[in-house]
Enzyme design. Structure first.
Site, PDB file in Angstrom:
ATOM      1  N   SER A 133     -29.499  10.586 -33.359  1.00  0.00           N
ATOM      2  CA  SER A 133     -30.153   9.408 -32.797  1.00  0.00           C
ATOM      3  C   SER A 133     -31.063   8.830 -33.869  1.00  0.00           C
ATOM      4  O   SER A 133     -31.981   9.505 -34.338  1.00  0.00           O
ATOM      5  CB  SER A 133     -30.955   9.836 -31.560  1.00  0.00           C
ATOM      6  OG  SER A 133     -31.695   8.748 -31.054  1.00  0.00           O
ATOM      7  N   LYS A 159     -26.119   7.133 -33.138  1.00  0.00           N
ATOM      8  CA  LYS A 159     -26.698   6.309 -32.069  1.00  0.00           C
ATOM      9  C   LYS A 159     -27.851   5.529 -32.674  1.00  0.00           C
ATOM     10  O   LYS A 159     -28.763   6.109 -33.253  1.00  0.00           O
ATOM     11  CB  LYS A 159     -27.159   7.227 -30.939  1.00  0.00           C
ATOM     12  CG  LYS A 159     -28.199   6.664 -29.998  1.00  0.00           C
ATOM     13  CD  LYS A 159     -28.347   7.563 -28.781  1.00  0.00           C
ATOM     14  CE  LYS A 159     -29.798   7.696 -28.352  1.00  0.00           C
ATOM     15  NZ  LYS A 159     -29.969   8.597 -27.196  1.00  0.00           N
ATOM     16  N   LEU A 160     -27.782   4.203 -32.519  1.00  0.00           N
ATOM     17  CA  LEU A 160     -28.853   3.344 -33.036  1.00  0.00           C
ATOM     18  C   LEU A 160     -29.766   2.942 -31.889  1.00  0.00           C
ATOM     19  O   LEU A 160     -29.300   2.467 -30.851  1.00  0.00           O
ATOM     20  CB  LEU A 160     -28.274   2.069 -33.655  1.00  0.00           C
ATOM     21  CG  LEU A 160     -27.287   2.212 -34.810  1.00  0.00           C
ATOM     22  CD1 LEU A 160     -26.834   0.810 -35.265  1.00  0.00           C
ATOM     23  CD2 LEU A 160     -27.908   2.982 -35.971  1.00  0.00           C
ATOM     24  N   LYS A 161     -31.054   3.096 -32.088  1.00  0.00           N
ATOM     25  CA  LYS A 161     -32.013   2.580 -31.121  1.00  0.00           C
ATOM     26  C   LYS A 161     -32.102   1.072 -31.325  1.00  0.00           C
ATOM     27  O   LYS A 161     -32.196   0.605 -32.471  1.00  0.00           O
ATOM     28  CB  LYS A 161     -33.385   3.222 -31.343  1.00  0.00           C
ATOM     29  CG  LYS A 161     -33.416   4.707 -31.012  1.00  0.00           C
ATOM     30  CD  LYS A 161     -33.308   4.927 -29.510  1.00  0.00           C
ATOM     31  CE  LYS A 161     -33.590   6.381 -29.145  1.00  0.00           C
ATOM     32  NZ  LYS A 161     -33.548   6.602 -27.685  1.00  0.00           N
ATOM     33  N   ASP A 187     -28.795   2.624 -27.971  1.00  0.00           N
ATOM     34  CA  ASP A 187     -29.681   3.027 -26.872  1.00  0.00           C
ATOM     35  C   ASP A 187     -30.863   2.066 -26.831  1.00  0.00           C
ATOM     36  O   ASP A 187     -31.621   1.957 -27.793  1.00  0.00           O
ATOM     37  CB  ASP A 187     -30.178   4.462 -27.107  1.00  0.00           C
ATOM     38  CG  ASP A 187     -30.992   5.010 -25.937  1.00  0.00           C
ATOM     39  OD1 ASP A 187     -31.205   4.276 -24.946  1.00  0.00           O
ATOM     40  OD2 ASP A 187     -31.433   6.181 -26.012  1.00  0.00           O
ATOM     41  N   ASN A 189     -33.253   2.094 -24.318  1.00  0.00           N
ATOM     42  CA  ASN A 189     -34.395   2.634 -23.570  1.00  0.00           C
ATOM     43  C   ASN A 189     -35.023   1.574 -22.663  1.00  0.00           C
ATOM     44  O   ASN A 189     -36.233   1.336 -22.692  1.00  0.00           O
ATOM     45  CB  ASN A 189     -35.443   3.242 -24.510  1.00  0.00           C
ATOM     46  CG  ASN A 189     -34.989   4.570 -25.097  1.00  0.00           C
ATOM     47  OD1 ASN A 189     -34.716   4.651 -26.299  1.00  0.00           O
ATOM     48  ND2 ASN A 189     -34.859   5.591 -24.272  1.00  0.00           N
ATOM     49  N   GLU A 212     -26.478   2.607 -23.995  1.00  0.00           N
ATOM     50  CA  GLU A 212     -27.258   3.519 -23.162  1.00  0.00           C
ATOM     51  C   GLU A 212     -28.482   2.798 -22.593  1.00  0.00           C
ATOM     52  O   GLU A 212     -29.214   2.142 -23.324  1.00  0.00           O
ATOM     53  CB  GLU A 212     -27.682   4.703 -24.045  1.00  0.00           C
ATOM     54  CG  GLU A 212     -28.488   5.785 -23.364  1.00  0.00           C
ATOM     55  CD  GLU A 212     -28.817   6.926 -24.341  1.00  0.00           C
ATOM     56  OE1 GLU A 212     -28.251   6.970 -25.449  1.00  0.00           O
ATOM     57  OE2 GLU A 212     -29.667   7.764 -23.980  1.00  0.00           O
ATOM     58  N   ASP A 237     -29.202   6.850 -18.825  1.00  0.00           N
ATOM     59  CA  ASP A 237     -30.060   7.977 -19.218  1.00  0.00           C
ATOM     60  C   ASP A 237     -31.208   8.020 -18.200  1.00  0.00           C
ATOM     61  O   ASP A 237     -31.125   8.728 -17.181  1.00  0.00           O
ATOM     62  CB  ASP A 237     -30.541   7.746 -20.668  1.00  0.00           C
ATOM     63  CG  ASP A 237     -31.575   8.746 -21.160  1.00  0.00           C
ATOM     64  OD1 ASP A 237     -31.972   9.634 -20.402  1.00  0.00           O
ATOM     65  OD2 ASP A 237     -32.007   8.650 -22.340  1.00  0.00           O
ATOM     66  N   LYS A 261     -29.563  15.101 -19.365  1.00  0.00           N
ATOM     67  CA  LYS A 261     -30.702  15.801 -19.961  1.00  0.00           C
ATOM     68  C   LYS A 261     -31.263  16.698 -18.874  1.00  0.00           C
ATOM     69  O   LYS A 261     -31.668  16.192 -17.813  1.00  0.00           O
ATOM     70  CB  LYS A 261     -31.805  14.816 -20.370  1.00  0.00           C
ATOM     71  CG  LYS A 261     -31.494  13.938 -21.555  1.00  0.00           C
ATOM     72  CD  LYS A 261     -32.639  12.981 -21.841  1.00  0.00           C
ATOM     73  CE  LYS A 261     -32.331  12.118 -23.051  1.00  0.00           C
ATOM     74  NZ  LYS A 261     -33.301  11.002 -23.201  1.00  0.00           N
ATOM     75  N   GLY A 289     -31.017  14.338 -25.778  1.00  0.00           N
ATOM     76  CA  GLY A 289     -32.071  15.156 -26.379  1.00  0.00           C
ATOM     77  C   GLY A 289     -33.407  14.476 -26.204  1.00  0.00           C
ATOM     78  O   GLY A 289     -33.470  13.283 -25.881  1.00  0.00           O
TER      79      GLY A 289
HETATM   80  O1  OSB Z   1     -33.622   7.936 -24.964  1.00  0.00           O
HETATM   81  O2  OSB Z   1     -32.355   9.470 -25.628  1.00  0.00           O
HETATM   82  C1  OSB Z   1     -33.479   8.971 -25.586  1.00  0.00           C
HETATM   83  C2  OSB Z   1     -35.892  10.961 -27.787  1.00  0.00           C
HETATM   84  C3  OSB Z   1     -37.004  10.982 -26.989  1.00  0.00           C
HETATM   85  C4  OSB Z   1     -36.978  10.330 -25.766  1.00  0.00           C
HETATM   86  C5  OSB Z   1     -35.836   9.657 -25.371  1.00  0.00           C
HETATM   87  C6  OSB Z   1     -34.700   9.648 -26.152  1.00  0.00           C
HETATM   88  C7  OSB Z   1     -34.742  10.282 -27.408  1.00  0.00           C
HETATM   89  C8  OSB Z   1     -33.643  10.261 -28.368  1.00  0.00           C
HETATM   90  C9  OSB Z   1     -33.593  11.370 -29.397  1.00  0.00           C
HETATM   91  O3  OSB Z   1     -32.826   9.380 -28.428  1.00  0.00           O
HETATM   92  C10 OSB Z   1     -32.609  12.426 -29.049  1.00  0.00           C
HETATM   93  C11 OSB Z   1     -32.781  13.668 -29.876  1.00  0.00           C
HETATM   94  O4  OSB Z   1     -32.223  13.722 -30.969  1.00  0.00           O
HETATM   95  O5  OSB Z   1     -33.469  14.607 -29.423  1.00  0.00           O
HETATM   96 MG    MG Z   2     -31.709   7.469 -24.136  1.00  0.00          MG
END
Ligand code: OSB
Ligand code: MG
Length: 368
Positions: A133, A159-161, A187, A189, A212, A237, A261, A289
């Protein structure tokens, strides 16, 4: 089970690089561990809550409160993880708080039984494909460099934020630089609204594995509408907090893929139920994660080894997160990480790392 007491441990560990998402930037990982101590064995559970309530409404100090005031008093000497989860259902929400207690109880019991979490959950793989990520970077050049470094290490999926204003350009650049074969997903969020549907549709041309959590956690209707408009598969998620929310989201076609998760759904028992539902419906899942240390990562590897986890997860090597993990580090071998196969979750904190943590509470469990 022979549970005698429970300790809560608090710590902090620096990240190797800042992790920026649409909800904030993390420079370090604040930690909370549950240590379930029995007669001759002990188990560990890592709380995945972040220090601030930005990813979810839960946050670390609130988990300390919920665990110590409401969850530990539910325990007794021969409680099982299953009966703990069932008793804890009278406490609403607070999935991350529940999950770390559940996992410590599972770890303790499996150690007493000389069995592994992977075996208990029904793992069918001995290693799992590893994705990474990638946080939002300060420039496109920096993003290309960082992704290139991860690919050189062997990560099998990126995975690109993304967030509004930092989306199409990032994806276009990474596709152009690394080609159409790269397994790529994004992702958000929860950073968009359904009014952005036409904009998000422009991601369709980049052949992403999935998008995501584009919309807020509680906007199921928005996700249903969005999923009708865009061709990129929608993966949830934050919205998925239980077997019921998973079933509802799938029935209503709010998503076609689920990120599982354990912390977000109250533990590994619930996570397995969601996996089983998705497997029976042919819905792909992958293991998310939360920047866990080796304690949480070990348990995630056991989960990700189940047959329905057909997409690479956010389970990266220890070195992607920390200069020194708190367990023996997990390493990448040909893009995969080995699933622990000894007892319980398979790992423990290294004594020298634990020495830098603080013990908050020792809770004596009533004998039953
Ligand atoms: O949205 O998946 C998420 C980390 C912290 C909180 C939310 C997310 C994430 C990650 C990192 O995307 C995932 C990892 O490598 O642990
Ligand atoms: Mg996520």
């Amino acid at each position: 089970m022979n549970l005698r007491g429970v300790e809560l441990w608090r710590g902090k560990i620096d990240l190797v690089s800042p992790f920026r998402t649409s909800f904030g930037t993390e420079f370090s990982r604040e930690l909370l561990f549950v240590h379930a101590v029995g007669e001759s064995h002990a188990g560990w559970g890592e709380c995945v809550a972040m220090v601030e309530p930005n990813y979810s409404s839960e946050y670390l100090d609130n988990c300390v409160q919920v665990v110590s005031r409401f969850l530990l008093p539910l325990l007794h000497a021969d409680i099982s993880a299953e009966s703990f989860v069932s008793n804890a259902s009278s406490i609403r929400g607070n999935y991350m708080a529940k999950a770390c207690v559940e996992t410590a109880l599972l770890d303790l019991r499996l150690r007493e039984q000389s069995s592994s979490l992977a075996k208990f959950l029904g793992a069918t793989k001995t290693r799992v494909a590893s994705g990474v990520s990638v946080g939002i970077q300060e420039s496109l050049d920096a993003l290309v460099r960082v992704v290139g470094e991860y690919l050189a290490l062997g990560y099998l999926r990126v995975k690109l934020k993304i967030e509004p204003g930092l989306d199409l350009e990032l994806v276009r650049t990474i596709r152009k630089e690394f080609g159409d074969e790269l397994l790529l997903q994004v992702d958000a969020n929860a950073a968009y609204t359904v009014a952005d549907a036409e904009h998000l549709k422009k991601l369709d041309e980049f052949n992403l594995l999935l998008i995501e959590q584009p919309l807020p956690e509680d906007d199921l209707v928005g996700h249903i509408e969005l999923a009708k408009i865009i061709n990129t598969p929608v993966c949830l998620d934050e919205s998925i907090t239980s077997l019921e929310t998973a079933r509802g989201a799938l029935d209503l076609k709010a998503c076609s893929i689920i990120n599982i998760k354990s912390g977000r759904v109250g533990g590994y028992l619930e996570a397995k139920k969601i996996h089983d539902l998705c497997l029976s419906r042919g819905v792909p899942v992958w293991c998310g994660g939360m920047l866990e240390t080796g304690i949480g990562r070990a348990a995630n590897l056991a989960l990700a080894a189940l047959p329905g986890f057909t997409l690479p997860g956010d389970i990266s090597a220890s070195a992607r997160y920390f200069a020194r993990d708190i367990t023996t580090p997990f390493v990448l071998v040909n893009g995969h990480i080995d699933v622990p196969n000894t007892v319980g979750i398979g790992v423990e904190p290294l004594p020298e790392m634990l020495a830098s943590f603080r013990k908050l509470t020792t809770f004596e469990v009533a004998s039953s």
